[in-house]
Scaffold this motif. Structure first.
Motif, PDB file in Angstrom:
ATOM      1  N   GLU A 421     -24.101   2.124   8.738  1.00 25.88           N
ATOM      2  CA  GLU A 421     -23.200   1.420   9.646  1.00 25.88           C
ATOM      3  C   GLU A 421     -23.239  -0.085   9.386  1.00 25.88           C
ATOM      4  N   ARG A 422     -24.418  -0.622   9.098  1.00 28.12           N
ATOM      5  CA  ARG A 422     -24.550  -2.054   8.860  1.00 28.12           C
ATOM      6  C   ARG A 422     -23.767  -2.487   7.625  1.00 28.12           C
ATOM      7  N   PHE A 423     -23.791  -1.651   6.570  1.00 31.53           N
ATOM      8  CA  PHE A 423     -23.091  -2.000   5.339  1.00 31.53           C
ATOM      9  C   PHE A 423     -21.698  -1.380   5.268  1.00 31.53           C
ATOM     10  N   GLN A 424     -21.254  -0.775   6.373  1.00 30.89           N
ATOM     11  CA  GLN A 424     -19.924  -0.174   6.470  1.00 30.89           C
ATOM     12  C   GLN A 424     -19.721   0.888   5.388  1.00 30.89           C
ATOM     13  N   ILE A 425     -20.691   1.786   5.299  1.00 31.85           N
ATOM     14  CA  ILE A 425     -20.651   2.892   4.345  1.00 31.85           C
ATOM     15  C   ILE A 425     -20.417   4.184   5.124  1.00 31.85           C
ATOM     16  N   ASN A 426     -19.463   4.974   4.681  1.00 28.61           N
ATOM     17  CA  ASN A 426     -19.206   6.266   5.309  1.00 28.61           C
ATOM     18  C   ASN A 426     -20.268   7.263   4.845  1.00 28.61           C
ATOM     19  N   LEU A 427     -20.937   7.907   5.790  1.00 26.83           N
ATOM     20  CA  LEU A 427     -21.940   8.917   5.468  1.00 26.83           C
ATOM     21  C   LEU A 427     -21.278  10.289   5.516  1.00 26.83           C
ATOM     22  N   LEU A 428     -21.142  10.919   4.352  1.00 28.38           N
ATOM     23  CA  LEU A 428     -20.514  12.231   4.240  1.00 28.38           C
ATOM     24  C   LEU A 428     -21.611  13.273   4.072  1.00 28.38           C
TER      25      LEU A 428
END
Length: 756
Positions: A421-428
């Motif tokens: 969330e901090r690095f704005q990465i989608n966790l799939l």
């Protein structure tokens, strides 16, 4: 059916309505005549050669019969054509259906159309002739004598009624022709068990469908018993259950499900995978991360024991570049997952010299790598000549848009989710029990076998692959050696070996799963063999420069943040006091200085080394290390797990109530050193709840943490600018032919310099 043939007047073409003779040709069609004398034109594009399978019988077949015809065996085709000759002779007097193709002596009596014998008479005479021919067929008798169980009878005696049925079926306007003469046993469709009641088949399907790899395998007897019980439980007792047929059906279903639990699981998951490749178009679009057990035993120098470790890898899906790899103790935790994300975010270079290969080190990213044609040209030169090994080899870094991982606790933890969330990465997250959702990294684990089998201590993937000498150690020159193998690597040496393999071998080898998406590039049409780094460079040039975090103190952005009030004695976390001179100016700050409502300040805390915390100076943005007051007396690795074990022992002795404020930390220190004493742990049965493997893992994690932070601190203290990647295609240091054997002999015993 692809053999070329030239048709001529008098050639025979097999169609779905029977044989047609070629009587003429036009520029685009063949003019044909059927057995009824009718003229029909057939487009030349609708005709295929039949020379390969029916030489001497027909010259070509039409596309209207190709699909059904190809599904038959050669024996089935021969039998159908034999029956067609019998039917045609009965109906027309000629075995090939046309007077122009008459064989010697045709038409035979009584099949001459001029004789006008009745159909009944002709059928009887043909049946008699077939019986006579069958009885004198010496070749058939020899076949029966040599192999009675495999007699290849083509056409035996047939009754007049059978012949009548053949003629009726052949002359049908719908579903007639030669395919009406195919033996039904050779042309069975779909279900082989149509005689079973639908309810019986449904129950049997349900019983076998439970064999998905999660339960132990069952034999046919048990499956049959469960099927009968399921029928009775549903009140279906009035159904006649043919035991032999049901058992055969269950055997058919079980063969399709799989003979072993592993194959059952694979077949069960087969329908859940995608039918097309993921259309990743740029580096960092999706990064796959997973953990696997290393198939090599390693040597722990501190405990003097052979241990097992794990490998965590981050793989860029678009280019298949390995963005990060670490060898970690069992079992990987959420902070380890955060560290592999740290490796993904920062780019590396790996320096290779004639006598030494350096560890991966942090580097920057160049502004551009040229245009796509330049990247293709570079890739072509690499594929033909091979880039020099000597020099600096690049390991790119990206800021992922998405991360694909399984439902392991390390990826679903609050810490890892917060980082994404901090690095704005989608966790799939992959679906449960469907490893094919992360197929690229799973396939990488197979590639790892090529690397692991080159190192000493390889034990195989399971006990069935394990040699009898694995585990038999001898100490030679103070180094543990497997019988018939060589000195075991430490965990750190194994990680370096993996990095060497990735840099020198994997990133520079042709990857069969990689292709360019731009068809205008001539190299694509020429099937240019591309390596992972080639594709990464080409995609990077096409999509533009990657913006990644390039700060040397990047690792601290991936540590958990804890808040504590800085007092005169320092800052306290979990009964431990941390202090240093750099905190003096923040001991008396007002409320709201760091956050609203209190005087607490943010600190970075590494769960793998809690002997210190880190504080970012709000003015200079400099990272300050704040050690534990008693860290200088520490003899044990101080991880979160070790601290929790020491705190538990303090509570068992009465807790802090039995201690004053000055002796609480000393008690924790004593307990930490107590738990961290390997010899005491081995001797004291009271400490059996804290396993030796846990202590070894704690030491490995602490050592790696100190290494990572020392690297970051060294970069921050350095006055030299961050060095960019060197061009992999050129090097002024030396040539590709320099001898590397002095270094690789220890790591790759079978290293062949000529193959690189």
């Amino acid at each position: 059916m692809s053999t070329r043939t030239e048709l001529f007047e008098g050639a025979l073409i097999l169609t779905d309505k029977g044989p047609r003779i070629v009587v003429g040709m036009t520029p685009l069609t063949y003019v044909t005549r059927g057995i009824d004398g009718g003229i029909e034109e057939i487009d030349w594009r609708e005709v295929e050669s039949a020379r390969e399978i029916l030489e001497g019988r027909i010259e070509a077949v039409s596309y209207s019969v190709t699909a059904a015809w190809e599904g038959l065996s050669t024996a089935g085709k021969e039998q159908a054509l034999d029956r067609q000759e019998v039917v045609l002779e009965i109906l027309t007097g000629y075995a090939r259906g046309h007077a122009a193709l008459a064989r010697e002596g045709e038409p035979f009596w009584p099949f001459n159309p001029k004789d006008q014998h009745s159909l009944r008479f002709r059928l009887a005479q043909m049946s008699k002739r077939l019986e006579q021919g069958y009885s004198v067929d010496r070749a058939r008798h020899r076949e029966n004598e040599n192999s009675p169980a495999r007699s290849k009878r083509r056409l035996g005696p047939s009754s007049p009624n059978t012949l009548r049925n053949w003629c009726t079926a052949y002359t049908r306007s719908v579903n007639g022709g030669v395919f009406a003469l195919i033996d039904g046993r050779r042309n069975r469709q779909q279900s082989l068990y149509e005689s079973l009641e639908p309810e019986i088949r449904r129950i049997a399907d349900e019983q076998v469908s439970r064999l998905d790899g999660s339960t132990s395998d069952l034999n046919i007897d048990e499956l049959y018993r469960r099927t009968i019980l399921a029928l009775r439980s549903e009140g279906l007792t009035d159904l006649g259950v043919p035991e032999k047929t049901v058992r055969s059906y269950l055997s058919h279903l079980k063969k399709r499900a799989g003979r072993t639990t592993r194959s059952q699981r694979t077949n069960h998951l087969r329908g859940s995978s995608s039918l097309t490749s993921f259309p990743a178009l740029r580096p960092g679009q999706v990064v796959a991360i997973d953990v696997t057990r290393a198939d090599n035993l390693v040597w722990d120098q501190w405990s003097q024991k052979v241990i097992s470790v794990e490998i965590i890898t981050a793989l860029d899906v678009a280019s298949r570049v390995v963005l990060g790899v670490r060898v970690v103790p069992r079992s990987a935790d959420s902070h380890t997952a955060g560290l592999i994300l740290y490796d993904v975010l920062r780019p590396f270079v790996m320096a290779i010299e004639p006598d030494e290969v350096h560890d991966w080190r942090w580097a920057g990213v160049p502004e551009s790598l040229g245009l796509l044609p330049d990247a293709v040209s570079e890739a072509e030169s690499i594929s033909r000549a091979g880039a020099p090994l000597i020099g600096e080899q690049a390991i790119p870094g990206v800021l992922p848009e998405s991360i694909r991982a399984d439902h392991g606790s390390i990826f679903t933890s609050a810490h890892f989710r917060n980082l994404c969330e901090r690095f704005q990465i989608n966790l799939l997250l992959s679906r449960g029990k469907k490893p094919t959702d992360n197929a690229f990294v799973e396939r990488w684990h197979e590639t790892l076998q090529r690397c692991l089998q080159q190192a000493h201590g390889h034990k195989g993937r399971n006990v069935s692959q394990r040699g009898s000498d694995v585990g038999k150690l001898r100490v030679i020159n103070d180094k543990p050696v497997f019988l018939g193998d060589g000195p075991l690597l430490t965990a750190r040496e194994l990680e370096l070996h993996l990095k060497e393999f990735i840099t020198v071998d994997y990133h520079r080898s042709w990857h069969q799963g990689l292709t360019l998406v731009d068809r205008q590039v001539s190299a694509y049409d020429a099937e240019l063999r591309m390596t992972p780094l080639d594709i990464f460079d080409a995609m990077l040039a096409a999509t533009g420069r990657l913006h990644v975090l390039q700060r040397p103190d990047l690792i601290y952005d991936l540590l958990p943040i804890v808040w504590g009030t800085i007092g005169h004695a320092g800052v306290e976390f979990k009964n431990l006091t941390y202090d240093c001179r750099e905190l003096d100016e923040f001991r008396n700050v007002t409320k709201g200085f760091f956050r609203d409502g209190d005087r607490a300040a943010p600190f970075f805390r590494d769960p793998h080394d809690v002997s210190r915390v880190w504080f970012r100076h709000p003015d200079s943005d400099r990272i300050i290390e704040v050690p534990w007051r008693k860290a200088h007396q520490l003899e044990a690795p101080m991880t979160d797990a070790m601290l929790a074990e020491a705190s538990k022992r303090v509570r068992q002795r009465g807790g802090n109530r039995a201690l004053n404020s000055g002796s609480a930390q000393k008690e924790i220190l004593d307990q930490l050193n107590d738990v961290g004493d390997l010899e005491r742990l081995r001797r004291n049965p009271e400490m059996s709840d804290w396993s030796e493997s846990s202590l070894i893992a704690a030491r490995m994690r602490t050592a790696r943490s100190k290494f990572d932070h020392a690297e970051a601190q060294g970069l921050m203290d350095s006055t030299e600018p961050v060095k960019l990647f060197q061009d992999r295609t050129t090097s002024d240091d030396t040539s590709a032919g320099d001898d590397l054997s002095s270094y690789f002999d220890d790591v790759w015993p079978d290293y062949d310099e000529s193959e690189t």
